[in-house]
Design a protein around this motif. Structure first.
Motif, mmCIF file in Angstrom:
data_model
loop_
_atom_site.group_PDB
_atom_site.id
_atom_site.type_symbol
_atom_site.label_atom_id
_atom_site.label_comp_id
_atom_site.label_asym_id
_atom_site.label_seq_id
_atom_site.Cartn_x
_atom_site.Cartn_y
_atom_site.Cartn_z
ATOM 1 N N GLY A 225 0.846 -1.197 0.000
ATOM 2 C CA GLY A 225 0.000 0.000 0.000
ATOM 3 C C GLY A 225 0.877 1.240 0.000
ATOM 4 N N GLY A 226 0.433 2.253 -0.653
ATOM 5 C CA GLY A 226 1.215 3.485 -0.726
ATOM 6 C C GLY A 226 2.376 3.362 -1.705
ATOM 7 N N MET A 227 3.110 4.448 -1.827
ATOM 8 C CA MET A 227 4.292 4.483 -2.684
ATOM 9 C C MET A 227 5.508 4.725 -1.815
ATOM 10 S SD MET A 227 3.312 6.490 -6.159
ATOM 11 C CE MET A 227 1.837 7.424 -5.857
ATOM 12 N N GLY A 228 6.663 4.408 -2.377
ATOM 13 C CA GLY A 228 7.902 4.683 -1.672
ATOM 14 C C GLY A 228 8.128 6.180 -1.555
ATOM 15 N N LYS A 229 8.937 6.563 -0.573
ATOM 16 C CA LYS A 229 9.251 7.967 -0.352
ATOM 17 C C LYS A 229 10.714 8.232 -0.694
ATOM 18 C CE LYS A 229 6.014 8.141 3.449
ATOM 19 N NZ LYS A 229 5.931 7.754 4.835
ATOM 20 N N PRO A 230 11.018 9.419 -1.200
ATOM 21 C CA PRO A 230 12.416 9.751 -1.488
ATOM 22 C C PRO A 230 13.325 9.569 -0.268
ATOM 23 C CG PRO A 230 10.964 11.398 -2.441
ATOM 24 C CD PRO A 230 10.100 10.497 -1.599
ATOM 25 N N GLU A 231 12.792 9.834 0.923
ATOM 26 C CA GLU A 231 13.585 9.689 2.143
ATOM 27 C C GLU A 231 14.026 8.241 2.353
ATOM 28 O OE1 GLU A 231 10.521 12.980 2.835
ATOM 29 O OE2 GLU A 231 10.534 11.008 1.918
ATOM 30 N N GLU A 232 13.204 7.293 1.906
ATOM 31 C CA GLU A 232 13.560 5.883 2.051
ATOM 32 C C GLU A 232 14.720 5.520 1.136
ATOM 33 O OE1 GLU A 232 9.170 4.246 3.355
ATOM 34 O OE2 GLU A 232 9.576 4.624 1.235
ATOM 35 N N ILE A 233 14.731 6.080 -0.044
ATOM 36 C CA ILE A 233 15.853 5.870 -0.964
ATOM 37 C C ILE A 233 17.103 6.538 -0.400
ATOM 38 C CG2 ILE A 233 16.718 6.217 -3.316
ATOM 39 C CD1 ILE A 233 14.270 4.314 -3.105
ATOM 40 N N ALA A 234 16.943 7.750 0.126
ATOM 41 C CA ALA A 234 18.078 8.477 0.702
ATOM 42 C C ALA A 234 18.697 7.712 1.869
ATOM 43 C CB ALA A 234 17.641 9.871 1.146
ATOM 44 N N SER A 235 17.859 7.098 2.692
ATOM 45 C CA SER A 235 18.382 6.313 3.823
ATOM 46 C C SER A 235 19.205 5.126 3.342
ATOM 47 C CB SER A 235 17.231 5.819 4.706
ATOM 48 O OG SER A 235 16.614 6.899 5.353
ATOM 49 N N LEU A 236 18.743 4.464 2.283
ATOM 50 C CA LEU A 236 19.503 3.343 1.731
ATOM 51 C C LEU A 236 20.819 3.834 1.128
ATOM 52 C CD1 LEU A 236 19.811 0.352 1.127
ATOM 53 C CD2 LEU A 236 18.335 0.674 -0.881
ATOM 54 N N CYS A 237 20.781 4.984 0.457
ATOM 55 C CA CYS A 237 22.020 5.571 -0.085
ATOM 56 C C CYS A 237 23.014 5.874 1.038
ATOM 57 C CB CYS A 237 21.721 6.867 -0.853
ATOM 58 S SG CYS A 237 20.991 6.636 -2.464
ATOM 59 N N THR A 238 22.514 6.452 2.116
ATOM 60 C CA THR A 238 23.381 6.783 3.252
ATOM 61 C C THR A 238 24.035 5.525 3.803
ATOM 62 O OG1 THR A 238 22.016 8.687 3.824
ATOM 63 C CG2 THR A 238 23.443 7.828 5.547
ATOM 64 N N PHE A 239 23.236 4.469 3.982
ATOM 65 C CA PHE A 239 23.781 3.199 4.473
ATOM 66 C C PHE A 239 24.860 2.682 3.529
ATOM 67 C CE2 PHE A 239 23.484 -1.464 3.946
ATOM 68 C CZ PHE A 239 24.095 -1.839 5.135
ATOM 69 N N LEU A 240 24.574 2.618 2.228
ATOM 70 C CA LEU A 240 25.525 2.051 1.275
ATOM 71 C C LEU A 240 26.806 2.873 1.163
ATOM 72 C CD1 LEU A 240 23.096 0.846 -1.532
ATOM 73 C CD2 LEU A 240 24.430 -0.582 0.048
ATOM 74 N N ALA A 241 26.725 4.160 1.396
ATOM 75 C CA ALA A 241 27.914 5.015 1.330
ATOM 76 C C ALA A 241 28.723 4.986 2.623
ATOM 77 C CB ALA A 241 27.497 6.448 1.009
ATOM 78 N N SER A 242 28.140 4.488 3.711
ATOM 79 C CA SER A 242 28.786 4.542 5.029
ATOM 80 C C SER A 242 29.649 3.316 5.300
ATOM 81 C CB SER A 242 27.706 4.647 6.113
ATOM 82 O OG SER A 242 27.074 3.386 6.307
ATOM 83 N N ASP A 243 30.398 3.377 6.412
ATOM 84 C CA ASP A 243 31.209 2.248 6.847
ATOM 85 C C ASP A 243 30.361 1.058 7.257
ATOM 86 O OD1 ASP A 243 33.598 3.529 6.368
ATOM 87 O OD2 ASP A 243 33.814 4.254 8.430
ATOM 88 N N GLU A 244 29.093 1.278 7.562
ATOM 89 C CA GLU A 244 28.208 0.170 7.910
ATOM 90 C C GLU A 244 28.062 -0.809 6.748
ATOM 91 O OE1 GLU A 244 24.590 2.074 9.095
ATOM 92 O OE2 GLU A 244 25.424 2.748 10.992
ATOM 93 N N ALA A 245 28.321 -0.351 5.538
ATOM 94 C CA ALA A 245 28.214 -1.195 4.342
ATOM 95 C C ALA A 245 29.592 -1.495 3.753
ATOM 96 C CB ALA A 245 27.338 -0.509 3.301
ATOM 97 N N ALA A 246 30.625 -1.419 4.566
ATOM 98 C CA ALA A 246 31.995 -1.574 4.078
ATOM 99 C C ALA A 246 32.276 -2.932 3.444
ATOM 100 C CB ALA A 246 32.985 -1.321 5.219
ATOM 101 N N PHE A 247 31.482 -3.950 3.754
ATOM 102 C CA PHE A 247 31.703 -5.299 3.237
ATOM 103 C C PHE A 247 30.679 -5.660 2.158
ATOM 104 C CE2 PHE A 247 32.582 -9.982 4.080
ATOM 105 C CZ PHE A 247 33.938 -9.902 3.789
ATOM 106 N N ILE A 248 30.037 -4.636 1.579
ATOM 107 C CA ILE A 248 28.993 -4.867 0.580
ATOM 108 C C ILE A 248 29.404 -4.237 -0.748
ATOM 109 C CG2 ILE A 248 26.590 -4.419 -0.053
ATOM 110 C CD1 ILE A 248 25.992 -4.229 2.977
ATOM 111 N N THR A 249 29.439 -5.041 -1.792
ATOM 112 C CA THR A 249 29.707 -4.517 -3.125
ATOM 113 C C THR A 249 29.105 -5.445 -4.180
ATOM 114 O OG1 THR A 249 31.404 -3.527 -4.557
ATOM 115 C CG2 THR A 249 31.993 -5.605 -3.475
#
Length: 198
Positions: free
Chosen positions: A162-186
């Motif tokens: 239900g509903g649509m995704g929000k830009p903030e949800e995409i931004a949060s995923l971008c922040t995670f992927l750019a951070s050290d929390e995602a250092a082992f993900i590629t």
């Protein structure tokens, strides 16, 4: 998008000292990409449609990454986050021939960069959203429908959560992927689609 000071500080803390390249964000490339969704099959797709979609959806990412990677290598690494779509190699959608094809290419490009530069501390991932409620989506709904309310309800009906995704949800995923929390993900594609592909 209104961002609270507390949230801004949290994001800035996660990204302090980081180099990140996000292709296809909310303006520039992303805005152009969001507005170019050809409603065609292979039989309806003109050479102009094909060239436009490839230039906007993949060729620009190729040039940006080609320019950014040497700088990332010189600075000890970085994170590239490409915007693709679930309408790609993840899921075929009727009348989205060239859109799906070019977004599949973004996923392929992402994986190729990831494997080629994994030993240089450069990570490359792709975000694959479904319908995100953005100003460009609102403009497309207005342009292609006699009833904005009916078009909006059609988009909502396709979303299992239900509903649509929000830009903030995409931004949060971008922040995670750019951070050290995602250092082992590629080399991964991240589906963010409200369960649409389930």
């Amino acid at each position: 998008m209104e961002v609270s000071a507390k949230k801004r500080q949290a994001v800035e803390g996660k990204l302090a000292g980081k180099v990140a390249l996000v292709t296809g964000a909310a303006q520039g490339i992303g805005e152009a990409t969001a507005r170019i969704v050809h409603h065609v099959t292979i039989l309806d797709c003109s050479e102009k449609d094909w060239d436009t979609a490839w230039n906007v959806n993949i060729k620009i990412i190729f040039f940006l990454c080609k320019q950014a990677i040497p700088n990332m290598m010189a600075n000890g690494g970085g994170s590239i986050i490409n915007m693709s779509s679930v309408v790609s190699s993840i899921k075929g959608v009727a009348n989205r021939y060239v859109y799906g094809t070019t977004n599949a290419a973004v996923i392929g490009l992402t994986k190729a960069i990831a494997v080629d530069f994994v030993d240089k501390n450069i990570r490359c991932n792709a975000i694959c959203p479904r319908t995100i409620d953005t100003p460009s989506l609102q403009e497309r709904m207005k342009a292609h429908s006699t009833s904005k309310k009916m078009e909006y309800e059609t988009f909502i009906a396709r979303q299992k959560m239900g509903g649509m995704g929000k830009p903030e949800e995409i931004a949060s995923l971008c922040t995670f992927l750019a951070s050290d929390e995602a250092a082992f993900i590629t080399g991964k594609e991240y589906v963010i689609d409200g369960g649409w592909t389930l």
